[in-house]
Enzyme design. Structure first.
Site: not given
Ligand code: PEP
Length: 254
Positions: A94, A166
């Site tokens: 992450h 992400e």
């Molecule tokens: C994350 O950090 O994995 C994430 C998706 O956070 P958020 O949905 O709060 O942006």
């Protein structure tokens, strides 16, 4: 392949809070579609939540792990411990682990291999930060992360891995109004990732690889993001902390 919707609670919730979440969430998600649902709470909640998830299809995941089975690693949790407690999934790499705790691709690759060897399914996170995006480095960053993190992982094992795209600039950090990637930008990232998986393995493997989106996914945008052809699910941070909003995202994953 059903979509995968995973909750990343990060460092949130006490045992009491998690019990009321799971009880409410189980009720409202009964018969609401065919998405595969995973909840990834902090380590301290895994045991309690596993008990609550008995007789339910909701799966349990952890947010991190060490790559060794046991040893002198103060403060760490091993894959054996996660398996024993009933985890099926584990989030690895992450961006908060990378940025705040200095995890690099080399370490994440070791963790990914270890998770696979223990029968845990990694949710492998990759994505560019804002500066890299502004400097048109997105594809280079994603490709390097994939090549490094998937090193020495063969074609059969990749089937057990979910890749989470992400983009770091889209992660809410707890701000419910934070801007997600547009569905077009997200789709472009996912398509690119699939192409790299095809180059590393083959087309068929790439087709079957689950690539989920993370970054400010919420009830308001889940449907349009999840409708994109290369988006196979979502990793949800902030919006997974309330049972109703997480359920709304699961509903959108038809
Ligand atoms: C994350 O950090 O994995 C994430 C998706 O956070 P958020 O949905 O709060 O942006």
């Amino acid at each position: 392949m059903p979509k995968l919707i995973a909750a990343n609670w990060k460092m949130n919730k006490t045992i009491k809070e998690s019990i009321s979440f799971i009880e409410e969430f189980k009720k409202i998600t009964k018969n609401i579609g065919n998405a595969e649902i995973v909840v990834c709470p902090p380590f301290t909640l895994l045991h309690e939540i596993k008990k609550l998830l008995k007789n339910s299809d909701i799966k349990l995941g952890a947010q991190n792990m060490h790559f060794e089975d046991a040893g002198a690693y103060t403060g760490e949790i091993s894959p054996l411990m996660l398996k024993e407690i009933g985890c099926e999934y584990v989030i690895l790499g992450h961006s908060e682990r990378r940025e705040i705790f200095n995890e690099d691709d080399f370490l994440i690759n070791k963790k990914t291999i270890s998770a696979l060897n223990h029968g845990l399914k990694p949710i492998l996170c990759i994505g560019e930060n804002l500066e890299q995006r502004k400097n048109a480095k997105t594809e280079e960053v994603i490709e390097n992360q994939l090549r490094n993190c998937l090193k020495n992982i063969d074609k059969n094992q990749i089937a057990e891995i979910t890749i989470a795209y992400e983009p770091v600039w889209a992660i809410s950090r707890g701000d419910p109004n934070h801007r997600a990637a547009t569905k077009e930008d997200a789709e472009e990232g996912h398509q690119f990732i699939r192409n790299i998986v095809a180059a590393l393995y083959d087309e068929n493997t790439a087709e079957k690889t689950r690539i989920i989106y993370g970054g400010s996914m919420k009830p308001e945008n889940a449907k349009e993001l999840l409708a994109m052809p290369n988006i196979d699910g979502g990793l949800v941070g902030n919006a997974s902390l309330k049972a109703e909003s997480f359920a709304e995202i699961v509903r959108a994953a038809k």
